[in-house]
Structures are given as structure tokens and as C-alpha cells.
Design a protein around this motif. Structure first.
Motif, PDB file in Angstrom:
ATOM      1  N   ALA A 170       1.206  -1.357   0.006  1.00  0.00           N
ATOM      2  CA  ALA A 170      -0.490   0.267  -0.030  1.00  0.00           C
ATOM      3  C   ALA A 170       1.196   1.410  -0.194  1.00  0.00           C
ATOM      4  N   LEU A 221       2.026   1.877  -3.631  1.00  0.00           N
ATOM      5  CA  LEU A 221       1.453   1.930  -4.968  1.00  0.00           C
ATOM      6  C   LEU A 221       0.800   3.605  -3.646  1.00  0.00           C
ATOM      7  N   VAL A 222       0.815   4.287  -2.893  1.00  0.00           N
ATOM      8  CA  VAL A 222       0.102   5.655  -2.801  1.00  0.00           C
ATOM      9  C   VAL A 222       0.675   6.608  -3.414  1.00  0.00           C
ATOM     10  N   TYR A 252      -4.109   5.424  -5.924  1.00  0.00           N
ATOM     11  CA  TYR A 252      -4.721   5.633  -4.148  1.00  0.00           C
ATOM     12  C   TYR A 252      -5.399   4.596  -4.638  1.00  0.00           C
ATOM     13  N   GLY A 276      -4.072   1.419  -4.200  1.00  0.00           N
ATOM     14  CA  GLY A 276      -2.938   1.538  -2.333  1.00  0.00           C
ATOM     15  C   GLY A 276      -3.969   1.176  -1.652  1.00  0.00           C
ATOM     16  N   LEU A 288      -1.018   7.876   4.675  1.00  0.00           N
ATOM     17  CA  LEU A 288      -0.953   8.183   3.608  1.00  0.00           C
ATOM     18  C   LEU A 288      -2.377   8.266   3.189  1.00  0.00           C
ATOM     19  N   VAL A 302      -8.049   6.163  -0.788  1.00  0.00           N
ATOM     20  CA  VAL A 302      -7.512   5.151  -0.021  1.00  0.00           C
ATOM     21  C   VAL A 302      -9.106   5.071   0.469  1.00  0.00           C
TER      22      VAL A 302
END
Length: 486
Positions: free
Chosen positions: A268, A271-272, A277, A280, A301, A309
């Protein structure tokens, strides 16, 4: 690579020095693997009249060897860094598989839940001692009782407990630690347990989950190396995860499912930070649906496109729960309420440091305020391009405030120690490991206080002069410049 006016190719002295350092690191890694294997094969918490002194001594030595190996790695350059990190991750993890779990029997419950699920029964529907599940019991989890000369049945074995069912004469011998209560694990964890047992069947004992733990821990090392390379972070920091004694013990030997939550959480983060997003959020939702604890990684995040998210995480969490809710209803909560009461979180007795200033029920409110404050600070100050320092603060502070007696909860902290290079936070899992082996509130307070003092001292040392004044001004949390070593 140049040094003191040397050309692009280093001279013989530098090459020799590099070879010596590689040899030193290799020997230290071999020593860590050997001591890890010895500890797994010979030291555990299950022997009658157990003595925790050898375990404490082994713990101290292996952490010292780990620290020496990480320091020695600073002098290594080039491809040798990646080779040593991967070799250490594989070798130490393989050594951790030499024997069965030595400080926890949680993986026995994982295996049982997987066996039940593969038989088409919801693991939330019945407690393990329920007679309706008798046809599913493998001998290694539920051995037959031994009949004494007086005709009484008794259970024998280091990891075996005696469970009385309908009456004192009906004995069930069980390797599970809470045979008479529902499972506590969320649905992503249950799918993981079922997946492992679908491959191996119910017969093999502990090694399938240990092997899976080894694969996931090495996979996490690889993920860190790729993520660090992409972001220009010193690859040597990955050793703080790859060789960490906590990872070998709790991710491999004792096979704690927290590792799967670490994998999803780290995915996550990466990815973020690449502005994926929605993906993630899906990974974060899967992490939370594995062990709930990764929810504390969320605030860091959410600085940029946080609503995406949150939505993705919530939807993923609910989708994973829906099939179990439809079949079991409220039973999906399992033993969670009972566990919180058992651990002293509902009345505040578990909070080692907070209970000094707010004993009893008042501690619950103080803890809630502290956690909310840390989450707000994390959300406010975290650099969205480098969220790992904010996550380190949030996760580490939560562990210090809640002071759980299980060190494997700190697995979630270790990858963010590696990404940020803040090695001092590793004192937190050390303190929790000591708490498990020596259940003394006074000792726990001392070790956690030492951890807090070291962390604060290092934070001011890294920040330099005027740190207190700068802290009051808005500035996002940032790690070291990418090129600097851990």
C-alpha cells in the motif's frame, strides 16, 4: 566509485578492504543463522519448569550479532550489498525453520482454521472443542490422551493442553492455546490459512506455515530492495528487515499472520507514493482485514487523495467480510471482545507506562487521547512522497503506549525502520520481547522508558540545533537524504 582522488576503478587496497568487510558480514550472518537454528531447536517456552534465562541470553547475543552485521555492511558497496542482504534473509529464515514454534502456539490455530474452512465449515461457526468437528481432527493437533493405570485420561506433550468437554471424564488433548473460544482472526487471514492447508492438506504439522513465512519474509526483502532502488534510498537499510531477529523468530519460526499484514501494508505504501491511490487503498484494506493492527499505518497515507485510499480500503474490508457475515452473522467478531478484556485493554491494566499516571479505567481515556494526538500529528506533518517516517512514528508510538505483551505485533514496525533508517526504534520490539519472556510490569516500564529516551535523544541529535523551535513550525516529516546510509 572514487575515494580520495582514486580514479573510477578503486585501487588494490580498497578492493582488499571491501573483500574483508564482505567476509566479516558473511561470518556474522552465518553466526546469526547458527544461533537462530540452535535456539529454535533447543530453547522454548513450553518445557515443564522452563527457564527463560537461556532464551534471554540467546536473544541478547543474536541482536548484538545483528547490530554488528548491519554496521559492518556500511563498508560494503555495489552488487555485494544486494547479494548479502538476500543471502542473509534466506539463510537466517531457513535456520528459523529447524524446529517447531518455540514461543507461541498461534500457528496451531491457523492450521486448524484452515482445515475447518477447507471442509466447507465457517471457522467462526464453532469453537475448536465442539464435538461436531471431531471428524476433522489430525493427530498432531489433537493427539489421543494417554490412559493411566487408574484408568484416567491425561494429555502429554510440551504444546498439548487438556480440555474438558461435557464432563471431567471426556478429555480432549489440543495443541491450540484457546480451544474453547471462537477464532479471533479476520477474513483475509482465514483465506490465507485455508490457502496454505489447501496445498498441503491437514497432515503436515508446523512447517507449511513456516515455509510460507520464509517466502513472505524474503519477498518483503525483495519488495524493500526494489522500492528503495526506485526512490534512491540506500539499499543497505533493507538489512534492518532482512536480518532482523524478530523477523526470523516471529515471521518464520512462530509463523505469525502479522507478516501477511506487513506485506499488504508495504505494498500500500509503495502504491500510494506512486499515486496509485485506489490500488493502495485495496492493499491497505486487505492488510486491515488480515490483523486489524495495520489500520494504524493509515494516517500517513491520507495527506494526498486520502479519500480514495479510505474508500478503497473500506470497500475491500467489507467485501472480504461479507461472505462470512452471511454465513455466521455477528459470530465473525469471534473472540475479539474477550481477547481485549483478557489482555486488560478495556480496564487499562495493560498499559505499562500510561498506568503510572492514569491507573485503571482512566488509562483508557488517556491512551485514546494520546493515540488521537499522534495520529493527528502524523497526518499533519507527514510528507506524502515519503510517508514511512510518519508511519514509523504512528506505529512505534502505538506500541509504546499500548505496550502489548506480544512482540510479533512489532513486525509491522520493522519495514518502516528500514525505509527511514531510524534504527533506534528497534529497541521497541526488543522491549516487547523481554516483556514476553519476563512478565514483570516494573521491568517492562524500564525497558520501554529506555526505548523512549533513546528514540527522543536520537531524534534531537538528527535534527541538530534549534530542533524544538523547528518542531513547532510546519514542516513535513522527512527521512534522511536518499544517498545516506542507515
Amino acid at each position: 566509485m572514487t575515494r580520495a582522488g582514486l580514479g573510477p576503478v578503486a585501487g588494490p587496497g580498497l578492493r582488499q578492504d571491501g573483500s574483508v568487510r564482505i567476509t566479516v558480514v558473511s561470518l556474522l550472518l552465518a553466526a546469526i543463522a547458527a544461533l537462530t537454528g540452535f535456539g529454535v531447536a533447543n530453547l522454548d517456552l513450553f518445557a515443564p519448569g522452563r527457564d527463560t534465562v537461556p532464551l534471554l541470553f540467546s536473544l541478547a547475543v543474536v541482536w548484538l550479532l545483528f547490530a554488528a552485521a548491519v554496521i559492518a555492511l556500511r563498508g560494503v558497496r555495489g552488487r555485494a550489498v544486494v547479494v548479502l542482504i538476500l543471502a542473509g534473509s534466506i539463510g537466517i529464515g531457513a535456520a528459523a525453520m529447524i524446529g517447531p514454534p518455540n514461543t507461541s502456539t498461534d500457528s496451531a490455530r491457523y492450521a486448524w482454521d484452515g482445515i475447518v474452512a477447507n471442509a466447507g465449515v465457517s471457522p467462526y461457526a464453532y469453537v475448536p472443542s465442539d464435538p461436531r468437528l471431531d471428524s476433522l481432527r489430525p493427530d498432531w493437533l489433537f493427539p489421543a490422551p494417554q490412559i493411566g493405570a487408574d484408568g484416567s485420561a491425561r494429555c502429554v506433550g510440551e504444546r498439548i493442553q487438556t480440555v474438558h468437554r461435557d464432563g471431567p471424564d471426556e478429555v480432549l488433548c489440543s495443541a491450540l492455546n484457546r480451544t474453547s473460544v471462537p477464532t479471533i482472526y479476520p477474513p483475509a487471514a482465514e483465506l490465507y490459512f485455508a490457502g496454505v492447508r489447501m496445498v498441503t492438506g491437514p497432515g503436515p504439522a508446523y512447517w507449511p506455515l513456516q515455509l510460507t513465512g520464509l517466502l513472505l519474509s524474503v519477498g518483503t526483502t525483495v519488495m524493500l530492495l526494489f522500492g528503495m532502488r526506485r526512490r534512491g534510498i540506500d539499499l543497505r537499510r533493507a538489512a534492518l528487515w532482512a536480518w532482523c531477529p524478530l523477523v526470523a523468530s516471529e515471521a518464520v519460526t512462530n509463523s505469525h499472520v502479522d507478516l501477511l499484514g506487513v506485506v499488504f501494508t508495504l505494498a500500500a505504501v509503495f502504491l500510494v507514493t506512486r499515486e496509485r491511490y485506489w490500488r493502495g487503498g485495496i492493499a491497505l484494506g486487505a492488510a486491515i482485514a488480515t490483523k486489524l493492527i495495520p489500520v494504524i499505518a493509515a494516517p500517513a497515507l491520507l495527506r494526498r487523495q486520502g479519500w480514495k485510499v479510505i474508500v478503497a480500503a473500506v470497500v475491500t474490508f467489507l467485501v472480504l467480510y461479507v461472505p462470512y457475515v452471511l454465513t455466521t452473522g455477528i459470530g465473525v467478531l469471534g473472540y475479539l471482545p474477550g481477547y481485549l478484556t483478557e489482555e486488560g485493554y478495556q480496564d487499562g491494566t495493560r498499559f505499562a507506562l500510561v498506568s503510572l499516571v492514569a491507573p485503571g479505567g482512566a488509562g483508557v481515556y488517556v491512551v485514546a487521547i494520546l493515540l488521537a494526538g499522534v495520529a493527528a500529528l502524523t497526518l499533519w506533518k507527514t510528507d506524502p512522497a515519503q510517508p514511512w517516517l510518519g508511519q514509523l512514528l504512528m506505529i512505534g508510538s502505538t506500541l509504546i503506549i499500548l505496550s502489548p505483551r506480544y512482540p510479533w505485533y512489532a513486525l509491522l514496525l520493522v519495514p518502516f525502520v528500514a525505509l527511514s533508517g531510524r534504527w533506534e526504534w528497534l529497541v521497541v520490539p526488543i522491549a516487547l520481547s523481554i516483556r514476553m519472556l519476563v512478565p514483570s510490569v516494573q521491568l517492562t516500564r524500564v525497558t520501554l522508558a529506555v526505548a523512549v529516551i533513546l528514540i527522543v535523544a536520537m531524534a534531537f541529535r538528527r535534527a541538530g540545533p534549534g530542533a524544538a523551535e523547528r518542531l513547532l513550525r510546519w514542516r513535513p516529516f522527512r527521512g534522511r537524504p536518499p544517498g545516506r546510509s542507515a
